[in-house]
Design an enzyme around this catalytic site. Structure first.
Site, short mmCIF file in Angstrom:
data_model
loop_
_atom_site.label_atom_id
_atom_site.label_comp_id
_atom_site.label_asym_id
_atom_site.label_seq_id
_atom_site.Cartn_x
_atom_site.Cartn_y
_atom_site.Cartn_z
N GLY A 82 1.03 35.49 23.57
CA GLY A 82 1.11 35.05 24.96
C GLY A 82 0.76 36.17 25.92
O GLY A 82 1.64 36.94 26.31
N VAL A 96 0.91 37.31 32.43
CA VAL A 96 1.23 38.56 33.14
C VAL A 96 2.37 39.31 32.44
O VAL A 96 2.26 40.51 32.14
CB VAL A 96 1.64 38.27 34.61
CG1 VAL A 96 1.94 39.56 35.33
CG2 VAL A 96 0.53 37.52 35.31
N MET A 97 3.47 38.60 32.15
CA MET A 97 4.62 39.27 31.53
C MET A 97 4.27 39.77 30.13
O MET A 97 4.59 40.90 29.76
CB MET A 97 5.82 38.31 31.45
CG MET A 97 6.47 38.01 32.78
SD MET A 97 7.23 39.46 33.55
CE MET A 97 8.74 39.62 32.61
N THR A 121 -6.14 31.43 23.87
CA THR A 121 -7.59 31.52 24.06
C THR A 121 -8.07 32.93 23.70
O THR A 121 -7.49 33.92 24.16
CB THR A 121 -7.97 31.23 25.53
OG1 THR A 121 -7.28 32.18 26.34
CG2 THR A 121 -7.60 29.83 25.96
N SER A 151 14.64 41.46 31.85
CA SER A 151 14.67 41.43 33.31
C SER A 151 13.90 42.60 33.91
O SER A 151 13.85 43.68 33.34
CB SER A 151 16.12 41.49 33.82
OG SER A 151 16.11 41.50 35.24
N GLY A 152 13.35 42.33 35.09
CA GLY A 152 12.67 43.39 35.82
C GLY A 152 11.34 42.94 36.36
O GLY A 152 10.60 43.74 36.95
N GLY A 153 11.01 41.67 36.14
CA GLY A 153 9.75 41.15 36.67
C GLY A 153 8.55 41.83 36.01
O GLY A 153 8.67 42.47 34.97
N LYS A 190 21.50 37.12 29.99
CA LYS A 190 20.39 37.09 30.96
C LYS A 190 20.61 35.97 31.99
O LYS A 190 20.32 36.14 33.19
CB LYS A 190 19.05 36.89 30.24
CG LYS A 190 17.85 36.73 31.20
CD LYS A 190 17.57 38.00 31.96
CE LYS A 190 16.73 37.95 33.20
NZ LYS A 190 15.74 37.03 33.51
N HIS A 217 23.09 37.24 34.38
CA HIS A 217 22.38 38.21 35.23
C HIS A 217 21.70 37.47 36.38
O HIS A 217 21.78 37.87 37.54
CB HIS A 217 21.35 38.98 34.39
CG HIS A 217 20.37 39.76 35.21
ND1 HIS A 217 19.29 39.16 35.85
CD2 HIS A 217 20.30 41.07 35.55
CE1 HIS A 217 18.61 40.06 36.52
NE2 HIS A 217 19.19 41.22 36.36
N ASN A 218 21.03 36.39 36.04
CA ASN A 218 20.31 35.65 37.08
C ASN A 218 21.25 34.95 38.05
O ASN A 218 20.95 34.85 39.24
CB ASN A 218 19.33 34.65 36.45
CG ASN A 218 18.07 35.34 35.96
OD1 ASN A 218 18.11 36.52 35.61
ND2 ASN A 218 16.97 34.63 35.93
N GLU A 262 22.21 37.54 40.28
CA GLU A 262 21.01 37.81 41.12
C GLU A 262 20.93 36.81 42.28
O GLU A 262 20.70 37.20 43.43
CB GLU A 262 19.78 37.70 40.20
CG GLU A 262 18.43 37.76 40.88
CD GLU A 262 17.30 37.49 39.88
OE1 GLU A 262 17.22 38.19 38.84
OE2 GLU A 262 16.49 36.57 40.11
N TYR A 263 21.17 35.53 41.97
CA TYR A 263 21.15 34.50 43.02
C TYR A 263 22.20 34.82 44.09
O TYR A 263 21.95 34.71 45.29
CB TYR A 263 21.46 33.12 42.43
CG TYR A 263 20.29 32.34 41.88
CD1 TYR A 263 19.34 32.91 41.04
CD2 TYR A 263 20.16 30.98 42.17
CE1 TYR A 263 18.31 32.16 40.51
CE2 TYR A 263 19.12 30.22 41.64
CZ TYR A 263 18.20 30.82 40.81
OH TYR A 263 17.17 30.08 40.28
N ARG A 316 48.79 14.00 40.69
CA ARG A 316 48.28 13.52 39.38
C ARG A 316 49.38 12.76 38.64
O ARG A 316 49.15 11.76 37.99
CB ARG A 316 47.78 14.70 38.53
CG ARG A 316 46.51 15.34 39.07
CD ARG A 316 46.08 16.53 38.22
NE ARG A 316 45.62 16.12 36.90
CZ ARG A 316 46.19 16.48 35.76
NH1 ARG A 316 47.26 17.26 35.77
NH2 ARG A 316 45.70 16.07 34.62
C1 6PG Z 1 14.41 38.95 36.28
C2 6PG Z 1 14.32 37.72 37.13
C3 6PG Z 1 13.27 36.83 36.59
C4 6PG Z 1 12.88 35.75 37.56
C5 6PG Z 1 13.60 34.47 37.34
C6 6PG Z 1 14.40 33.89 38.46
O1 6PG Z 1 15.53 39.22 35.86
O2 6PG Z 1 13.41 39.61 36.06
O3 6PG Z 1 15.54 37.05 37.16
O4 6PG Z 1 13.68 36.39 35.35
O5 6PG Z 1 12.82 36.15 38.85
O6 6PG Z 1 12.59 33.64 36.94
O7 6PG Z 1 13.63 33.01 39.14
P1 6PG Z 1 14.02 31.83 40.10
O8 6PG Z 1 14.50 32.48 41.35
O9 6PG Z 1 12.69 31.17 40.28
O10 6PG Z 1 15.00 30.94 39.43
#
Ligand code: 6PG
Length: 476
Positions: free
Chosen positions: A10, A13-14, A35, A130-132, A184, A187-188, A191-192, A448
């Site tokens: 694959g 980009v990543m 491809t 993680s780290g884009g 992970k 982590h996200n 992150e949110y 209840r």
């Molecule tokens: C990371 C990010 C990465 C990405 C997610 C979240 O740790 O590198 O979390 O995995 O930004 O896809 O994306 P969304 O905001 O689109 O849910």
């Protein structure tokens, strides 16, 4: 020809960035893409590193190019495509070979894939990365789940490519099957919450205090030198300073206020709910993204209800700037404490034995939530790995005591000005409820019992579990 240490499928980009990182750290890597044209293009992009890369045209060629037992990273879109890729690959593999899903998979899919391979002699690693794009290329944070034996096979390569914090690599084996992808996911979720809280403070500064994007950027720049120092504050500063090439105004002012989401934040809220762990800041952040996407409805509602003046009742000055900084810090502690509490419960539920100090340690660099703050979390969990909640560790209890009054002042002022601050508020009420020895659930229990004879426990421990109201059905 010398065989590759690892393979990767694959070259998006990543995948490309991860492959270049692997090659650059002196590891030979075999690559394959759906491809052939993309594989050829990638070899061109690899430049000096191409000598470390074996570009393969067929999957057979690819498998033969890797030293057994073969670790193969699959870096494609999460979901069905991963299962299809695994099904195509499996017949070509031999005992001990390891398929590694490095996408943002739901840990339940990872557990299922791991189980499916159990009697085949093949194995599976669910790897959170993680780290884009930049992280993948120059040093991500890597969260590994799978057997210890499979980890041993990939440890050297992954350690070489991971981000470093004070020379310590941000990669670790966290437990069996879905452990890596679960961590992970959390982590996200964090992150949110972190992003949402920063956005709420931005909203206070923009709408409540009339600051321009550039002014807010420079405030964030100052904060980035202090206790809020983190990648997310750093990029917020940069974003706020950027100019739109078309209008010439601030870039951020031209961006539609609808936030996307691919699911990982939502999964962390769902898993927290499934296990009965309060993760209110994460939930608030997910809901805020959903609400943001209702742009049309919000605009229509604004016409009906009018737009508040959003007048923040406190004038902007050094004290308020300090309060906003401290408020964000307090709320951030709440979000992280919740995320770690969710992981602690999952560790018990799924038998993973998740190492909390290690998780904090590998999040200190490379990942999106990386920060100085995670070093303090590492220290706190190292001293008390089994503590019930981060906020009751001595160091964090002191930080909460210091910063909570600021969060309370900022939330109170925002609420009275009509400024929506759901994540900041949820963090505040989480603290307030968590430290309330005697809460109000006694009334819930009574209700209840009234309508459903569900029973309750008494404070005095007496063996008497129903109230003097008989069956609630009698009132109909
Ligand atoms: C990371 C990010 C990465 C990405 C997610 C979240 O740790 O590198 O979390 O995995 O930004 O896809 O994306 P969304 O905001 O689109 O849910």
């Amino acid at each position: 020809m010398q065989q590759a240490e690892i393979g990767l499928i694959g070259l998006g980009v990543m995948g490309s960035n991860l492959a270049l990182n692997i090659a650059e750290k002196g590891n030979r890597i075999a690559v394959f893409n759906r491809t052939v044209a993309r594989t050829e293009e990638f070899l061109g992009e690899a430049g000096d590193l191409a000598g470390q890369v074996i570009g393969c045209k067929t999957m057979e060629e690819f498998v033969a190019a890797i030293r057994p037992p073969r670790p193969i990273i699959i870096m494609i879109k999460a979901g069905d495509a991963v299962d299809q890729q695994m099904a195509a690959l499996a017949p070509l593999l031999a005992k001990g070979d390891i398929m590694i899903d490095a996408g943002n998979a739901n840990f339940r899919d990872t557990v299922a894939r791991f189980d499916r391979l159990k009697d085949t002699g093949l194995t599976f690693i669910g790897m959170g990365v993680s780290g884009g794009e930049e992280g993948a290329r120059h040093g991500p944070s890597i969260m590994v789940g799978g057997t210890e034996e499979s980890w041993k096979r990939v440890e050297k390569v992954l350690t070489s490519i991971a981000a470093k914090f004070n020379d310590e690599p941000c990669v670790a084996w966290l437990g069996n099957d879905g452990a890596g992808h679960f961590v992970k996911t959390i982590h996200n979720g964090i992150e949110y919450a972190d992003m949402q809280m920063i956005a709420e403070i931005y909203g206070i500064l923009r709408d409540g205090l009339g600051k321009s994007a550039a002014e807010i950027g420079s405030i964030f720049g100052d904060w980035n030198k202090g206790r809020l120092n983190s990648y997310l504050i750093e990029i917020s500063e940069k974003v706020l300073a950027a100019t739109d090439p078309i209008s010439g105004g601030a870039m951020v002012d031209m961006i539609l206020d609808k936030a996307g989401q691919k699911g990982t934040g939502k999964w962390s809220a769902i898993e927290a709910q499934n296990m009965g762990v309060p993760a209110t800041a994460i939930e608030a952040a997910v809901a805020a993204r959903s609400l943001s996407s209702l742009k049309g409805e919000r605009e229509a509602a604004e016409k009906i209800f009018g737009k508040p003046e959003y007048k923040f009742p406190v004038a902007y000055g050094d004290d308020l700037k300090k309060d906003l900084e401290l408020a964000l810090f307090a709320a951030k502690i709440g979000a992280y404490a919740q995320g770690f509490a969710v992981m602690a419960e999952a560790s018990r539920e799924y038998g993973w034995n998740l190492p909390m100090p290690t998780i904090a340690r590998i999040w200190r660099a490379g990942c999106i939530i990386r920060s100085q703050f995670l070093d303090e979390i590492t220290t706190a969990f190292t001293k008390a790995p089994d503590v019930a909640n981060l906020i009751v560790t001595p160091a964090f209890a002191d930080m909460v005591k210091e910063s909570l009054p600021a969060l309370r002042r900022v939330v109170a002022a925002s609420v009275s000005a009509g400024l929506p601050v759901p994540a900041l508020t949820s963090a505040l009420t989480y603290f307030d409820a968590y430290r309330q020895g005697r809460g109000t659930a006694n009334l819930i229990q009574a209700q209840r019992d009234f309508f459903g004879a569900h029973g309750f426990d008494r404070l005095d421990g007496k063996d008497f579990h129903h109230g003097p109201w008989g069956s609630g059905a009698a009132t109909f």
